[in-house]
Scaffold this motif. Structure first.
Motif, PDB file in Angstrom:
ATOM      1  N   ARG A  57       0.839  -1.202   0.000  1.00 31.52           N
ATOM      2  CA  ARG A  57       0.000   0.000   0.000  1.00 31.52           C
ATOM      3  C   ARG A  57       0.876   1.256   0.000  1.00 31.52           C
ATOM      4  O   ARG A  57       0.604   2.204  -0.726  1.00 31.52           O
TER       5      ARG A  57
ATOM      6  N   LEU B  64     -11.229   2.387 -12.449  1.00 27.96           N
ATOM      7  CA  LEU B  64     -12.411   3.250 -12.365  1.00 27.96           C
ATOM      8  C   LEU B  64     -12.074   4.698 -12.719  1.00 27.96           C
ATOM      9  O   LEU B  64     -12.827   5.366 -13.430  1.00 27.96           O
TER      10      LEU B  64
ATOM     11  N   THR C  41      -4.806  -8.559  -2.114  1.00 34.50           N
ATOM     12  CA  THR C  41      -5.968  -7.671  -2.088  1.00 34.50           C
ATOM     13  C   THR C  41      -5.556  -6.200  -2.084  1.00 34.50           C
ATOM     14  O   THR C  41      -6.213  -5.374  -2.729  1.00 34.50           O
ATOM     15  N   SER C  42      -4.477  -5.881  -1.391  1.00 32.19           N
ATOM     16  CA  SER C  42      -4.068  -4.465  -1.354  1.00 32.19           C
ATOM     17  C   SER C  42      -3.753  -3.969  -2.752  1.00 32.19           C
ATOM     18  O   SER C  42      -4.116  -2.851  -3.123  1.00 32.19           O
TER      19      SER C  42
ATOM     20  N   ARG D 280      -8.162  -1.641  -9.047  1.00 28.44           N
ATOM     21  CA  ARG D 280      -9.572  -1.296  -9.291  1.00 28.44           C
ATOM     22  C   ARG D 280      -9.754   0.215  -9.331  1.00 28.44           C
ATOM     23  O   ARG D 280     -10.496   0.740 -10.171  1.00 28.44           O
ATOM     24  N   THR D 281      -9.096   0.904  -8.422  1.00 34.56           N
ATOM     25  CA  THR D 281      -9.229   2.364  -8.370  1.00 34.56           C
ATOM     26  C   THR D 281      -8.741   2.982  -9.672  1.00 34.56           C
ATOM     27  O   THR D 281      -9.405   3.858 -10.244  1.00 34.56           O
ATOM     28  N   LEU D 282      -7.593   2.518 -10.164  1.00 33.15           N
ATOM     29  CA  LEU D 282      -7.093   3.033 -11.438  1.00 33.15           C
ATOM     30  C   LEU D 282      -8.068   2.726 -12.568  1.00 33.15           C
ATOM     31  O   LEU D 282      -8.342   3.575 -13.422  1.00 33.15           O
TER      32      LEU D 282
ATOM     33  N   SER E  36     -13.572  -8.846  -9.399  1.00 29.54           N
ATOM     34  CA  SER E  36     -12.124  -8.623  -9.347  1.00 29.54           C
ATOM     35  C   SER E  36     -11.549  -8.856  -7.950  1.00 29.54           C
ATOM     36  O   SER E  36     -10.828  -8.027  -7.401  1.00 29.54           O
ATOM     37  N   THR E  37     -11.889 -10.023  -7.395  1.00 30.26           N
ATOM     38  CA  THR E  37     -11.356 -10.401  -6.089  1.00 30.26           C
ATOM     39  C   THR E  37     -10.017 -11.116  -6.275  1.00 30.26           C
ATOM     40  O   THR E  37      -9.536 -11.260  -7.404  1.00 30.26           O
ATOM     41  N   CYS E  38      -9.457 -11.547  -5.151  1.00 31.63           N
ATOM     42  CA  CYS E  38      -8.211 -12.313  -5.182  1.00 31.63           C
ATOM     43  C   CYS E  38      -8.447 -13.641  -4.477  1.00 31.63           C
ATOM     44  O   CYS E  38      -9.362 -13.773  -3.680  1.00 31.63           O
TER      45      CYS E  38
ATOM     46  N   PHE F  40       2.696   1.544  -3.651  1.00 30.02           N
ATOM     47  CA  PHE F  40       1.997   1.392  -4.927  1.00 30.02           C
ATOM     48  C   PHE F  40       2.079   2.641  -5.802  1.00 30.02           C
ATOM     49  O   PHE F  40       2.467   2.573  -6.974  1.00 30.02           O
TER      50      PHE F  40
ATOM     51  N   ILE G 100      -7.054  -3.626  -4.881  1.00 31.25           N
ATOM     52  CA  ILE G 100      -7.822  -2.409  -4.576  1.00 31.25           C
ATOM     53  C   ILE G 100      -7.276  -1.225  -5.363  1.00 31.25           C
ATOM     54  O   ILE G 100      -8.031  -0.435  -5.945  1.00 31.25           O
ATOM     55  N   ALA G 101      -5.949  -1.103  -5.414  1.00 30.90           N
ATOM     56  CA  ALA G 101      -5.346   0.005  -6.161  1.00 30.90           C
ATOM     57  C   ALA G 101      -5.610  -0.146  -7.651  1.00 30.90           C
ATOM     58  O   ALA G 101      -5.913   0.830  -8.347  1.00 30.90           O
TER      59      ALA G 101
ATOM     60  N   LEU H 237     -15.641  -5.743 -12.677  1.00 32.98           N
ATOM     61  CA  LEU H 237     -15.221  -5.149 -11.401  1.00 32.98           C
ATOM     62  C   LEU H 237     -15.721  -5.943 -10.194  1.00 32.98           C
ATOM     63  O   LEU H 237     -14.972  -6.198  -9.252  1.00 32.98           O
ATOM     64  N   GLU H 238     -16.987  -6.349 -10.224  1.00 34.50           N
ATOM     65  CA  GLU H 238     -17.577  -7.050  -9.077  1.00 34.50           C
ATOM     66  C   GLU H 238     -16.899  -8.396  -8.845  1.00 34.50           C
ATOM     67  O   GLU H 238     -17.009  -8.966  -7.765  1.00 34.50           O
TER      68      GLU H 238
END
Lengths: 109, 357
Positions: free
Chosen positions: B65, B113, B102-103, B109-111, B340-342, B68, B106-107, B337-338
């Motif tokens: 985190r 979006l 997961t960390s 996914r943010t990019l 996009s888990t790990c 990144f 999350i980053a 996106l929904e």
């Protein structure tokens, strides 16, 4: 919020964003991962700010946590804050307009 | 595939990797007509824990985190591209450690979006394989994938990377890393690298007696580690009394010779089964020159050769995720996106390798 007897420890966090787009990005990025423990429930949504001029602009990310114990609540919320912090940093440093702006600054005149 | 514009000269992917203690972000381009890959940038930061310790999920996730944005911006700078040129954002879906994976997701996914780009979840092992193939040009080798988290012998057949043999317990790299902890060897730049250097200092190449645990096509390392730990404790105990036995260098040498011989055996078994004489070694342990040497001797006896990449690509990196992700993207693969888990467990043969015949 009525107290759920099974999950008595609860906390609501309202995170203000500059606009509805960013609040929505945070919501969609963070709600994908499920809570690891069945002893914790989490609800994420976007709502309008208290002093919003119109009700349409959902610029606040609302996080509602409830857990069986205060310890579970603390662990879950701390973990969420770490993830939220990362999302915020990515937004602050790497949004489309920021990168384009920084790129322009590097072009020698 | 109608939404991929054919007018573009090249397709570009950003890849994000963080399944263990390396955070890697890379940007790759594929020529639209030939598919030929070009590495535009490959940036990595490794979380190193103190000697005698390993990296724990929570601390590793915290490292990823923290680094990144720094690493991602460096990757963009090195590539010299603009966001509009990027076709997709690839991230490691698994396998690996939960919180670190997961960390990074999350980053990513943010990019995805913020920039409005599709996501592609990638299997870490497939990333290693595809990057190895691309860099070395090996056409259809038996692949030995060896790292701190994985030990598999893989061969390609009918659009799957099939696992022919694997570890029954811990990865060979895990065995080496944990033994480095026993000897309190530095983890900088990597424990395995330091074991390799120390092994070279074994004065007379003393081969100590360690169990040899090949089980058919598979192998096992936890018993060997236990025995190596016992020998290390014996050595320290005697040293405390001023009695000479053997040295840490002898232990490192013996451990490497034993586990690498096992890997060569199960790789050779797969080669005989499949009728191949090419070996591609991928994964962090693949950097080890002694392993490459031993594998090379076996391959040469069979009239074949060994392919290996350098530390930019055999150690976990983001470019392999970008490359494998872009290959999948070009066949129409997307990760909504929904979804996009790990996942910590993700078998190599679960991936449908649509981009190969």
């Amino acid at each position: 919020m009525a107290i759920d007897t099974g999950f008595p420890c609860s906390l609501t966090i309202n995170v203000p964003f500059p606009d509805a787009r960013l609040a929505s990005v945070a919501l969609r990025a963070l709600r994908v991962d499920k809570e690891l423990s069945p002893l914790v429930h989490r609800d994420l949504s976007t709502v309008a700010a208290d002093n919003a001029k119109t009700d349409d602009d959902a610029t606040v990310l609302r996080v509602e946590y409830k857990a069986t114990t205060n310890r579970m609540l603390r662990v879950a919320v701390n973990s969420f804050m770490d993830s939220l912090s990362l999302v915020l940093e990515v937004m602050e440093e790497m949004d489309v307009d920021i990168l384009e702006c920084r790129k322009k600054e590097q072009i020698p005149s | 595939m109608s939404d991929i514009p054919m007018t573009k000269k090249r397709r570009i992917a950003l890849g994000c990797e963080g399944s263990a203690n390396k955070l890697g972000i890379g940007i790759i381009s594929h020529d639209t007509l030939s598919g030929s890959p070009t590495v535009l940038s490959n940036v990595r930061d490794t979380f190193v824990s103190p000697p005698g310790t390993g990296f724990l999920p929570k601390d590793t996730a915290r490292h990823h985190r923290s680094f990144f944005v720094r690493v991602a911006k460096q990757a963009l700078r090195d590539a010299g591209i603009s966001i509009s040129e990027i076709d997709c954002i690839c991230y490691t879906r698994g396998p690996g450690m939960g919180a670190p994976l997961t960390s990074v997701a999350i980053a990513a996914r943010t990019l995805s979006l913020l920039w409005d780009k599709p996501l592609v979840g990638v299997n870490h092992c497939v990333g290693h394989i595809e990057m190895g193939r691309a860099i070395t040009g090996a056409s259809n080798p038996v692949v030995l994938y060896v790292s701190g988290g994985n030990t598999q012998v893989i061969a390609y057949a009918e659009q799957r990377y099939r696992i022919f043999g694997e570890t029954l317990d811990i990865a060979v790299g895990n065995c080496l890393d944990r033994f480095a902890r026993t000897l309190e060897i530095s983890n900088d730049p990597a424990p395995g690298y330091n074991i390799e250097q120390l092994a070279k200092q074994s004065a007379d190449n003393i081969l100590l007696d360690l169990p040899y645990a090949v089980k058919g096509m598979d192998c096992s390392f936890s018993g060997i580690l236990s025995r190596a730990d016992e020998l290390a404790a014996f050595m320290k105990q005697k040293a405390a009394k001023g009695e000479d036995t053997f040295t840490p260098a002898d232990l490192c040498f013996s451990l490497q010779e034993t586990v690498f011989a096992m890997l060569v055996e199960i790789t050779e078994r797969a080669m005989a089964h499949v009728g191949s004489n090419q070996v591609l070694i991928v994964g962090g342990v693949g950097c080890n020159e002694r392993l490459q040497e031993m594998m090379g001797a076996m391959a040469a006896e069979r009239g074949g050769s060994v392919y290996a990449t350098d530390e930019r690509f055999c150690i976990d990196n983001g470019i392999m995720i970008a490359h494998a992700g872009l290959l999948a993207y070009e066949t129409g693969f997307r990760t909504p996106l929904e979804e996009s888990t790990c996942t910590q467990r993700f078998r190599t043969d679960e991936v449908f390798v649509k981009w190969r015949d």
